[in-house]
Scaffold this motif. Structure first.
Motif, PDB file in Angstrom:
ATOM      1  N   ARG A  51     -13.423  -3.959 -39.814  1.00 39.07           N
ATOM      2  CA  ARG A  51     -13.052  -2.556 -39.808  1.00 39.07           C
ATOM      3  C   ARG A  51     -12.450  -2.281 -38.503  1.00 39.07           C
ATOM      4  NH1 ARG A  51     -14.975  -0.320 -44.581  1.00 39.07           N
ATOM      5  NH2 ARG A  51     -13.324   1.433 -44.328  1.00 39.07           N
ATOM      6  N   VAL A  52     -11.553  -1.243 -38.674  1.00 41.62           N
ATOM      7  CA  VAL A  52     -11.167  -0.565 -37.341  1.00 41.62           C
ATOM      8  C   VAL A  52     -11.730   0.447 -36.690  1.00 41.62           C
ATOM      9  CG1 VAL A  52      -9.044  -0.059 -36.155  1.00 41.62           C
ATOM     10  CG2 VAL A  52      -8.719  -1.808 -37.706  1.00 41.62           C
ATOM     11  N   LEU A  53     -12.068   0.534 -35.434  1.00 46.87           N
ATOM     12  CA  LEU A  53     -13.053   1.599 -34.890  1.00 46.87           C
ATOM     13  C   LEU A  53     -11.961   2.878 -34.764  1.00 46.87           C
ATOM     14  CD1 LEU A  53     -15.866   2.165 -33.974  1.00 46.87           C
ATOM     15  CD2 LEU A  53     -14.990   1.640 -31.677  1.00 46.87           C
ATOM     16  N   LEU A  54     -12.555   4.025 -35.048  1.00 46.78           N
ATOM     17  CA  LEU A  54     -11.479   5.228 -35.067  1.00 46.78           C
ATOM     18  C   LEU A  54     -11.500   6.070 -33.706  1.00 46.78           C
ATOM     19  CD1 LEU A  54     -10.388   6.869 -38.280  1.00 46.78           C
ATOM     20  CD2 LEU A  54      -9.296   5.272 -36.925  1.00 46.78           C
ATOM     21  N   GLU A  55     -13.062   6.128 -33.275  1.00 41.25           N
ATOM     22  CA  GLU A  55     -13.727   6.707 -32.235  1.00 41.25           C
ATOM     23  C   GLU A  55     -14.098   5.818 -31.262  1.00 41.25           C
ATOM     24  OE1 GLU A  55     -16.183   9.618 -33.709  1.00 41.25           O
ATOM     25  OE2 GLU A  55     -14.964  10.497 -35.143  1.00 41.25           O
ATOM     26  N   ALA A  56     -13.907   6.003 -29.901  1.00 37.58           N
ATOM     27  CA  ALA A  56     -14.228   4.894 -29.010  1.00 37.58           C
ATOM     28  C   ALA A  56     -15.791   5.019 -28.774  1.00 37.58           C
ATOM     29  CB  ALA A  56     -13.765   5.343 -27.592  1.00 37.58           C
ATOM     30  N   ALA A  57     -16.522   3.847 -28.697  1.00 37.48           N
ATOM     31  CA  ALA A  57     -17.858   3.743 -28.566  1.00 37.48           C
ATOM     32  C   ALA A  57     -18.405   3.936 -27.205  1.00 37.48           C
ATOM     33  CB  ALA A  57     -18.268   2.450 -29.110  1.00 37.48           C
ATOM     34  N   VAL A  58     -18.986   5.174 -26.837  1.00 38.34           N
ATOM     35  CA  VAL A  58     -19.289   5.426 -25.239  1.00 38.34           C
ATOM     36  C   VAL A  58     -20.623   5.357 -25.269  1.00 38.34           C
ATOM     37  CG1 VAL A  58     -19.230   7.290 -23.664  1.00 38.34           C
ATOM     38  CG2 VAL A  58     -17.248   7.003 -24.950  1.00 38.34           C
ATOM     39  N   SER A  59     -21.151   4.435 -24.041  1.00 37.30           N
ATOM     40  CA  SER A  59     -22.671   4.541 -24.290  1.00 37.30           C
ATOM     41  C   SER A  59     -23.487   5.525 -23.904  1.00 37.30           C
ATOM     42  CB  SER A  59     -22.960   3.108 -23.278  1.00 37.30           C
ATOM     43  OG  SER A  59     -24.566   2.767 -23.669  1.00 37.30           O
TER      44      SER A  59
ATOM     45  N   GLN B  86     -23.140   0.278 -18.470  1.00 39.67           N
ATOM     46  CA  GLN B  86     -23.359   1.441 -17.922  1.00 39.67           C
ATOM     47  C   GLN B  86     -23.223   2.689 -18.801  1.00 39.67           C
ATOM     48  OE1 GLN B  86     -24.302   1.840 -14.465  1.00 39.67           O
ATOM     49  NE2 GLN B  86     -24.343  -0.191 -14.210  1.00 39.67           N
ATOM     50  N   GLN B  87     -24.469   3.565 -18.633  1.00 36.64           N
ATOM     51  CA  GLN B  87     -24.341   5.014 -19.441  1.00 36.64           C
ATOM     52  C   GLN B  87     -23.011   5.442 -19.249  1.00 36.64           C
ATOM     53  OE1 GLN B  87     -27.426   7.420 -18.677  1.00 36.64           O
ATOM     54  NE2 GLN B  87     -27.143   8.766 -20.052  1.00 36.64           N
ATOM     55  N   GLY B  88     -22.288   6.202 -20.138  1.00 39.25           N
ATOM     56  CA  GLY B  88     -21.210   6.714 -20.235  1.00 39.25           C
ATOM     57  C   GLY B  88     -19.900   5.942 -20.097  1.00 39.25           C
ATOM     58  N   ALA B  89     -20.017   4.646 -20.191  1.00 42.74           N
ATOM     59  CA  ALA B  89     -18.808   3.747 -20.211  1.00 42.74           C
ATOM     60  C   ALA B  89     -18.280   3.433 -21.448  1.00 42.74           C
ATOM     61  CB  ALA B  89     -19.221   2.257 -19.708  1.00 42.74           C
ATOM     62  N   THR B  90     -16.844   3.471 -21.571  1.00 44.33           N
ATOM     63  CA  THR B  90     -16.224   3.281 -22.955  1.00 44.33           C
ATOM     64  C   THR B  90     -16.260   1.827 -23.411  1.00 44.33           C
ATOM     65  OG1 THR B  90     -14.614   5.216 -22.741  1.00 44.33           O
ATOM     66  CG2 THR B  90     -14.255   3.465 -24.366  1.00 44.33           C
ATOM     67  N   VAL B  91     -17.195   1.345 -24.082  1.00 46.48           N
ATOM     68  CA  VAL B  91     -17.356  -0.068 -24.271  1.00 46.48           C
ATOM     69  C   VAL B  91     -16.439  -0.623 -25.403  1.00 46.48           C
ATOM     70  CG1 VAL B  91     -19.313  -1.484 -25.103  1.00 46.48           C
ATOM     71  CG2 VAL B  91     -19.824   0.494 -23.534  1.00 46.48           C
ATOM     72  N   ILE B  92     -16.193  -0.053 -26.338  1.00 51.95           N
ATOM     73  CA  ILE B  92     -15.518  -0.322 -27.591  1.00 51.95           C
ATOM     74  C   ILE B  92     -14.272   0.746 -27.631  1.00 51.95           C
ATOM     75  CG2 ILE B  92     -15.179  -1.586 -29.695  1.00 51.95           C
ATOM     76  CD1 ILE B  92     -18.156  -1.548 -29.796  1.00 51.95           C
ATOM     77  N   ALA B  93     -12.984   0.510 -27.471  1.00 51.06           N
ATOM     78  CA  ALA B  93     -11.927   1.310 -27.348  1.00 51.06           C
ATOM     79  C   ALA B  93     -11.521   1.464 -28.959  1.00 51.06           C
ATOM     80  CB  ALA B  93     -10.619   0.706 -26.672  1.00 51.06           C
ATOM     81  N   ALA B  94     -11.405   2.905 -29.291  1.00 52.38           N
ATOM     82  CA  ALA B  94     -10.710   3.143 -30.440  1.00 52.38           C
ATOM     83  C   ALA B  94      -9.655   2.284 -30.685  1.00 52.38           C
ATOM     84  CB  ALA B  94     -10.187   4.697 -30.332  1.00 52.38           C
ATOM     85  N   GLY B  95      -9.432   2.065 -31.918  1.00 52.73           N
ATOM     86  CA  GLY B  95      -8.099   1.114 -32.302  1.00 52.73           C
ATOM     87  C   GLY B  95      -8.588  -0.299 -32.204  1.00 52.73           C
ATOM     88  N   THR B  96      -9.878  -0.572 -31.939  1.00 56.47           N
ATOM     89  CA  THR B  96     -10.189  -2.094 -31.997  1.00 56.47           C
ATOM     90  C   THR B  96     -10.649  -2.313 -33.436  1.00 56.47           C
ATOM     91  OG1 THR B  96     -11.562  -1.770 -29.739  1.00 56.47           O
ATOM     92  CG2 THR B  96     -12.155  -3.842 -30.887  1.00 56.47           C
ATOM     93  N   ARG B  97     -10.275  -3.645 -33.791  1.00 58.00           N
ATOM     94  CA  ARG B  97     -10.675  -4.430 -35.084  1.00 58.00           C
ATOM     95  C   ARG B  97     -11.896  -5.107 -34.760  1.00 58.00           C
ATOM     96  NH1 ARG B  97      -8.522  -8.699 -38.662  1.00 58.00           N
ATOM     97  NH2 ARG B  97      -9.225  -7.728 -40.771  1.00 58.00           N
ATOM     98  N   LEU B  98     -13.083  -4.576 -35.405  1.00 62.25           N
ATOM     99  CA  LEU B  98     -14.201  -4.857 -34.986  1.00 62.25           C
ATOM    100  C   LEU B  98     -14.534  -6.506 -35.548  1.00 62.25           C
ATOM    101  CD1 LEU B  98     -15.981  -1.607 -36.203  1.00 62.25           C
ATOM    102  CD2 LEU B  98     -15.542  -2.691 -33.821  1.00 62.25           C
ATOM    103  N   ALA B  99     -15.242  -7.303 -34.841  1.00 64.63           N
ATOM    104  CA  ALA B  99     -15.523  -8.366 -34.933  1.00 64.63           C
ATOM    105  C   ALA B  99     -17.052  -8.657 -34.883  1.00 64.63           C
ATOM    106  CB  ALA B  99     -15.088  -9.475 -34.019  1.00 64.63           C
TER     107      ALA B  99
END
Ligand code: AMP
Ligand code: MG
Length: 418
Positions: A39-47, A150-163
């Motif tokens: 699936r494609v992530l719509l909101e960035a995953a921020v830690s 790191q806390q606060g880092a954007t780890v998975i960008a929005a628009g990433t197709r998840l693997a």
């Protein structure tokens, strides 16, 4: 006098137009992280936290103060009592001076300790004390808090197709669910009076002129891999009215209609006029080989809105290749993916291609044991074997010949199927 034929549209231009039409589908879905593969992530995953959360041991062994081991070791190994035992999942006390702590992989490092000595470098004496047989360096075998994330880092960008790796990464940050794009609802049908479904007629009973419908099988599988919800409307006869009806019906409840066959120039090709009757045709005929008859447009719905229309050529390899180079990027963009183009790599041609074509070609090739590319013996658009035999395609610019040893642009199927 013959009117000069309009030049075919170059692939890059066609792709740009196609992507301009591919507005991201409205509506998102919150899915269990377990179910988010593909699936494609719509909101960035921020830690929301450090991963790992605390400094922890990378080994089964002993947590020590490195300096104590070094000093006390003059003339011999340090021998120190064990002041506590720290299995994974427990909260330790600070390390008492002049002692070591038994520790296990993943357990938090006690305050005061600055190194781990692996148990293979230690010896437990009869009185329970531990002999440290190596000289630890400060920091050794300690995995620091935030080493991974790191806390606060954007780890998975929005628009990433998840693997699968992304699912693990999301879980490591505590995400039990993820906001993903809605699956495109795709209706597909094949056209052709010659088509017969496997299982309905035995090979020995096939009527002259009939063939089994192969496109339906790989197209459905490719659509599913691209994260679509597929409605398979079967085979539609080569008939204008039946074609109009099938398109009209498909447009009502789908985002995209994908057809195969019937989009060429013969009188038995009814797709084009039917789409023009129900909506509009924006693109038709691309300068690629195989795959020239590709079409894109829209079919209007009865009430409001429209379904995207994608007409693939009937020839199986043309259908396969146009799916990869045009439909795949389109479907990914509908789901919000930014980087939709496949990555090509440079590879060595271990074959010759003495005649370039006027159109940009996609040649089916595979790797040999020397790491070079070999060409399938038959590049005809009807020979589906080439797509199963091959590891990918060489993207060969129009009018380009290939000599043995040339560097060519290779797109692996692994890149296209993912
Ligand atoms: P068309 O684009 O309809 O003119 O078809 C071109 C060629 O592809 C013809 O030889 C068709 O028989 C063949 N073909 C069309 N649709 C299919 C299909 N679904 N499976 C296998 N071959 C097909
Ligand atoms: Mg046909």
């Amino acid at each position: 006098m013959q009117t000069p034929r309009k030049p075919l549209k170059p692939l890059d231009e066609a792709l740009q137009e196609l992507l301009a039409h591919a507005l991201v589908l409205t509506g998102s879905e919150q899915v269990d992280t377990f179910d988010a593969d593909g699936r494609v992530l719509l909101e960035a995953a921020v830690s929301p936290l450090q991963v790992p959360p605390q400094d922890n041991s990378a080994m089964d062994g002993y947590a020590v103060r490195a300096a104590e081991c070094a000093v006390m070791g003059s003339g011999g190994d340090a021998v120190l009592p064990v002041s506590q035992r720290i299995p994974a999942g427990t909260a330790p006390d600070a390390l008492a001076a002049g002692t070591v702590a038994r520790i296990f992989t993943g357990a938090p490092v006690p305050a005061g300790a600055d190194a781990i000595v692996m148990q293979e470098d230690c010896e437990v004496l009869d009185d329970g004390r531990v002999r440290i047989k190596s000289r630890p360096e400060a920091g050794q075998w300690i995995r620091l808090s935030g080493d991974d994330i790191q806390q606060g880092a954007t780890v998975i960008a929005a628009g990433t197709r998840l693997a699968p790796a992304h699912l693990g990464l999301a879980a490591s940050m505590g995400f039990a669910t993820l906001a993903v794009a809605r699956k495109p609802r795709v209706a597909m049908f094949s056209t052709g009076d010659e088509l017969v479904m496997p299982g309905t007629v035995a090979p020995q009973d096939m009527k002259p002129g009939s063939i089994y419908n192969s496109n339906r099988f790989f197209l459905r599988a490719l659509l599913l891999r691209m994260g679509c919800e597929v409605t398979d409307l079967g085979i539609v006869p080569d008939d204008r009215e039946a074609t109009v009806k099938a398109l009209e019906q498909a447009a009502q409840s789908h985002d995209v209609i994908v057809t195969s066959g019937g989009v060429s120039v013969g009188e038995e090709d009814h797709i084009k006029p039917a789409v023009q009757q129900l909506g509009q045709l924006d693109l038709w005929q691309i300068s690629i080989k195989p795959g020239k008859p590709f079409a894109y447009g829209r079919v209007n719905r009865k009430d409001h809105g429209f379904a995207h229309f994608i007409g693939l050529p009937g020839n199986p390899v043309s259908s396969f290749v146009t799916f990869q180079v045009l439909v795949r990027p389109f479907l990914l963009r509908l789901q919000g993916v930014q980087n939709v183009l496949p990555r090509a790599i440079q590879a060595r041609a271990d074959f010759v291609w003495p005649k370039g074509d006027k159109r940009r070609e996609f040649l089916r090739v595979r790797y040999n044991e020397r790491g070079g590319l070999e060409l399938f013996r038959n590049q005809s658009s009807g020979v589906l074997t080439s797509t199963a035999w091959g590891d990918g395609v060489v993207d060969n610019p129009a009018g380009t010949t290939i000599a043995e040893g040339d560097s060519v642009s290779f797109i692996p199927f692994s890149e296209l199927m993912a």
